[in-house]
Design a protein around this motif. Structure first.
Motif, PDB file in Angstrom:
ATOM      1  N   LEU A  77       0.849  -1.184   0.000  1.00  0.00           N
ATOM      2  CA  LEU A  77       0.000   0.000   0.000  1.00  0.00           C
ATOM      3  C   LEU A  77       0.890   1.241   0.000  1.00  0.00           C
ATOM      4  O   LEU A  77       1.820   1.336   0.805  1.00  0.00           O
ATOM      5  CB  LEU A  77      -0.885  -0.022   1.248  1.00  0.00           C
ATOM      6  CG  LEU A  77      -2.071   0.936   1.240  1.00  0.00           C
ATOM      7  CD1 LEU A  77      -3.071   0.535   0.160  1.00  0.00           C
ATOM      8  CD2 LEU A  77      -2.745   0.948   2.606  1.00  0.00           C
ATOM      9  N   GLN A  78       0.584   2.166  -0.897  1.00  0.00           N
ATOM     10  CA  GLN A  78       1.421   3.370  -0.997  1.00  0.00           C
ATOM     11  C   GLN A  78       0.555   4.610  -1.018  1.00  0.00           C
ATOM     12  O   GLN A  78      -0.597   4.551  -1.436  1.00  0.00           O
ATOM     13  CB  GLN A  78       2.166   3.353  -2.342  1.00  0.00           C
ATOM     14  CG  GLN A  78       3.004   2.137  -2.545  1.00  0.00           C
ATOM     15  CD  GLN A  78       3.783   2.259  -3.838  1.00  0.00           C
ATOM     16  OE1 GLN A  78       3.278   2.798  -4.818  1.00  0.00           O
ATOM     17  NE2 GLN A  78       5.004   1.773  -3.833  1.00  0.00           N
ATOM     18  N   LYS A  79       1.143   5.717  -0.638  1.00  0.00           N
ATOM     19  CA  LYS A  79       0.448   7.000  -0.811  1.00  0.00           C
ATOM     20  C   LYS A  79       0.312   7.222  -2.306  1.00  0.00           C
ATOM     21  O   LYS A  79       1.239   6.951  -3.066  1.00  0.00           O
ATOM     22  CB  LYS A  79       1.281   8.137  -0.209  1.00  0.00           C
ATOM     23  CG  LYS A  79       1.316   8.133   1.295  1.00  0.00           C
ATOM     24  CD  LYS A  79       1.176   9.569   1.826  1.00  0.00           C
ATOM     25  CE  LYS A  79       0.717   9.674   3.253  1.00  0.00           C
ATOM     26  NZ  LYS A  79       0.727   8.515   4.086  1.00  0.00           N
ATOM     27  N   SER A  80      -0.857   7.710  -2.733  1.00  0.00           N
ATOM     28  CA  SER A  80      -1.057   7.876  -4.169  1.00  0.00           C
ATOM     29  C   SER A  80      -0.755   9.306  -4.592  1.00  0.00           C
ATOM     30  O   SER A  80      -1.231  10.256  -3.980  1.00  0.00           O
ATOM     31  CB  SER A  80      -2.498   7.530  -4.525  1.00  0.00           C
ATOM     32  OG  SER A  80      -2.736   7.867  -5.859  1.00  0.00           O
ATOM     33  N   PRO A  81       0.000   9.465  -5.665  1.00  0.00           N
ATOM     34  CA  PRO A  81       0.247  10.818  -6.165  1.00  0.00           C
ATOM     35  C   PRO A  81      -0.976  11.359  -6.918  1.00  0.00           C
ATOM     36  O   PRO A  81      -1.103  12.552  -7.122  1.00  0.00           O
ATOM     37  CB  PRO A  81       1.439  10.617  -7.113  1.00  0.00           C
ATOM     38  CG  PRO A  81       1.371   9.184  -7.539  1.00  0.00           C
ATOM     39  CD  PRO A  81       0.682   8.425  -6.461  1.00  0.00           C
ATOM     40  N   ALA A  82      -1.872  10.460  -7.307  1.00  0.00           N
ATOM     41  CA  ALA A  82      -3.010  10.873  -8.146  1.00  0.00           C
ATOM     42  C   ALA A  82      -4.062  11.607  -7.315  1.00  0.00           C
ATOM     43  O   ALA A  82      -4.164  11.414  -6.114  1.00  0.00           O
ATOM     44  CB  ALA A  82      -3.627   9.648  -8.800  1.00  0.00           C
ATOM     45  N   LYS A  83      -4.837  12.440  -8.014  1.00  0.00           N
ATOM     46  CA  LYS A  83      -5.939  13.159  -7.344  1.00  0.00           C
ATOM     47  C   LYS A  83      -7.089  12.203  -7.050  1.00  0.00           C
ATOM     48  O   LYS A  83      -7.291  11.228  -7.756  1.00  0.00           O
ATOM     49  CB  LYS A  83      -6.464  14.256  -8.287  1.00  0.00           C
ATOM     50  CG  LYS A  83      -5.899  15.626  -7.996  1.00  0.00           C
ATOM     51  CD  LYS A  83      -7.058  16.630  -8.142  1.00  0.00           C
ATOM     52  CE  LYS A  83      -6.616  17.982  -8.629  1.00  0.00           C
ATOM     53  NZ  LYS A  83      -7.163  18.391  -9.882  1.00  0.00           N
ATOM     54  N   GLY A  84      -7.865  12.474  -6.010  1.00  0.00           N
ATOM     55  CA  GLY A  84      -9.095  11.722  -5.754  1.00  0.00           C
ATOM     56  C   GLY A  84      -8.889  10.448  -4.970  1.00  0.00           C
ATOM     57  O   GLY A  84      -9.836   9.714  -4.732  1.00  0.00           O
ATOM     58  N   GLN A  85      -7.675  10.136  -4.580  1.00  0.00           N
ATOM     59  CA  GLN A  85      -7.457   8.941  -3.755  1.00  0.00           C
ATOM     60  C   GLN A  85      -6.203   9.159  -2.913  1.00  0.00           C
ATOM     61  O   GLN A  85      -5.238   9.782  -3.356  1.00  0.00           O
ATOM     62  CB  GLN A  85      -7.293   7.705  -4.635  1.00  0.00           C
ATOM     63  CG  GLN A  85      -6.077   7.784  -5.534  1.00  0.00           C
ATOM     64  CD  GLN A  85      -6.178   6.848  -6.716  1.00  0.00           C
ATOM     65  OE1 GLN A  85      -7.251   6.544  -7.200  1.00  0.00           O
ATOM     66  NE2 GLN A  85      -5.040   6.397  -7.191  1.00  0.00           N
ATOM     67  N   ASP A  86      -6.235   8.641  -1.682  1.00  0.00           N
ATOM     68  CA  ASP A  86      -5.074   8.820  -0.796  1.00  0.00           C
ATOM     69  C   ASP A  86      -4.054   7.708  -0.985  1.00  0.00           C
ATOM     70  O   ASP A  86      -2.860   7.921  -0.850  1.00  0.00           O
ATOM     71  CB  ASP A  86      -5.523   8.810   0.673  1.00  0.00           C
ATOM     72  CG  ASP A  86      -6.379  10.033   0.968  1.00  0.00           C
ATOM     73  OD1 ASP A  86      -6.254  11.019   0.223  1.00  0.00           O
ATOM     74  OD2 ASP A  86      -7.175   9.989   1.926  1.00  0.00           O
TER      75      ASP A  86
END
Ligand code: 4AD
Ligand code: MG
Length: 451
Positions: A77-86
């Motif tokens: 599980l990683q922090k997401s760089p994308a918008k709209g999701q953590d």
């Protein structure tokens, strides 16, 4: 152990290894990897999974995944760089449990109509809308039970097979054990599927004080409307030492409690309905919780409707039951909030409702809500033996068959009251679904019971 996506999406830690299981919603390929959207039904949101070509089954399997395939994914599980999701999941291992042929799988990425989804009731819970309805329905069940437990009510399981027609409307499905013609009925007397657990709930209210029943009921009424089912669930409290006003209080408190509960616990699903099913739904629900309901008598309602009588298909006059169009006019156009209508003519209501001193109305109450009309029907019950017997005879009921019910008036009778809240109408109200067939997993209507 695998984790449910609703908890994964709330996890604060990252760089930990987890396993998730679910069904693919979409796959998108970019260069050397694929984005998989995974849903497991625990919440509306999907978990984004990144699966790259270093996976040993990437070419043969991962790159062939399509909507509906079932998978087990282990990853980090990683922090997401994308918008709209953590967070997002970097896959280390993707195991395919079941394929879903994209040529024939009916749930493709486009939005499907609710009518079409009804024709595939075995697959529709996999869609956003029906998944959300199912979660809200489940939460409402929890809220109903919590409300009654907190108020000190005792739950009673009333029978599904019965020999008494509570509403006396002749809409019972008959029950018969397969046997030769001319044989004695299985239960000794003709029996049917219950239309209401009320009469049996009354038995228990007169021993345990405050009880409720919450179960399936059945009506063989041939009405193909957006508010009627042949099999539906009803919540029926019954209270000893309670009159009409205490009954109204309880129904109001129950409605406000359960709506507040879904506002607090189903925010994500309600936001979906608010955007795609009923604009303004959340505001409507917040108002129900915050504002008082209007209370008028049937007589006042008929006067109000009489002023605009020519807008209706059905005539309105004292002594005639209100039609859905009348109910909705009152709650949607006149008062714009829930309306409690009381004191209906005795002639249009069942025998068990308490006769008022005027001799022509009964202590009945219906609660009408915008978008639906009647959601609750109830009354104070006739506790006086002589009046009850007279009312039954007038209704053409054989009092011998209801001797057990009359015993409740012979031995320690008390003023008592109760109501029925149609559970699917409640779910309709909470989700904004305009057709009742969308809010029960497997709807049963005339000519329709596919699985
Ligand atoms: O008004 P009803 O017929 O009342 C009774 O059955 C009473 N014995 C209840 C009681 O006092 N314990 O039905 C109660 C509610 C309605 O207000 C409506 O919400 C729902 O049940 N209902 C239906 N819901 C779906 N499909 C149907 N065919 C329904 N008929 C009634
Ligand atoms: Mg009714």
């Amino acid at each position: 152990m695998h984790r449910r996506i609703n908890t994964v999406l709330r996890m604060k830690e990252s760089d930990i290894e987890i396993t998730v299981k679910g069904w693919i919603r979409t796959r998108r390929d970019t260069g050397s990897f694929s984005f998989l959207e995974l849903n497991d039904g625990s919440c509306l949101a999907n978990l984004q999974v990144i699966a790259d070509e270093t996976l040993e089954n990437y070419r043969d399997e991962v790159s062939r995944l399509s909507a509906g395939c079932s998978v087990v994914i282990r990853g980090v599980l990683q922090k997401s760089p994308a918008k709209g999701q953590d967070v997002e999941l970097l896959a280390r291992d993707v195991e395919v449990l079941g394929w879903a042929d994209p040529e024939s799988y009916p749930l493709q990425k486009k939005r499907h109509s609710l009518e079409f989804l009804r024709s595939i009731s075995h697959l529709r819970p996999r869609t956003n809308a029906l998944g959300a309805v199912t979660r809200v329905r489940s939460r409402l069940t929890v809220a109903v039970n919590s409300f009654f437990q907190e108020q000190g009510f005792i739950q009673v399981h009333t029978p599904i097979i019965t020999t008494s027609d509570c509403e006396g409307a002749g809409e019972m499905f008959q029950v018969s054990a397969t046997g030769e013609k001319g044989e004695k009925p299985f239960f000794g007397a003709p029996a049917g599927l219950t239309v209401s657990g009320q009469l049996q709930a009354e038995v228990y209210a007169q021993a345990l004080g405050q009880v409720y029943t919450f179960g399936p009921t059945f009506r063989a009424e041939n009405s193909n409307t957006s508010r009627h089912l042949a099999e539906f669930w009803m919540i029926e409290p019954e209270m000893s030492f309670c009159d009409l006003s205490c009954n109204i209080r309880l129904a109001t408190d129950l409605l406000q409690y359960v709506i507040r509960d879904v506002l607090d616990n189903c925010a994500e699903d309600l936001a979906l309905f608010n955007s795609f099913i009923e604009k303004g739904l959340i505001k409507k629900l917040q108002d129900i919780v915050a504002k008082d309901f209007v209370h008028i008598t049937y007589t006042a309602a008929v006067e109000e409707l009489g002023r605009v009588a020519d807008t209706f298909e059905y005539p309105v006059r004292w002594g005639v039951d209100l039609q859905s169009e009348h109910e909705r006019y009152l709650t949607e156009k006149v008062y714009k909030c829930p309306v409690i209508v009381t004191d209906y003519p005795a002639s249009i209501k069942p025998f068990y409702m308490r006769l008022s001193d005027d001799g022509r109305t009964v202590a009945a109450m219906d609660i009408l809500v915008p978008g639906i009309g009647e959601i609750v029907g109830g009354s104070q019950r006739e506790e006086r033996l002589d009046v009850l017997v007279k009312r039954m005879r007038e209704a053409g009921i054989d009092t011998k068959e209801y001797d057990w019910y009359l015993d409740l008036r012979r031995y320690g009778t008390v003023p008592h009251a109760g109501f029925g809240l149609g559970f699917e109408r409640l779910v309709q109200f909470a989700t904004g679904m305009s057709n009742i067939r969308e809010v029960i997993p497997f709807p049963r209507t005339p000519g329709f019971a596919p699985c």
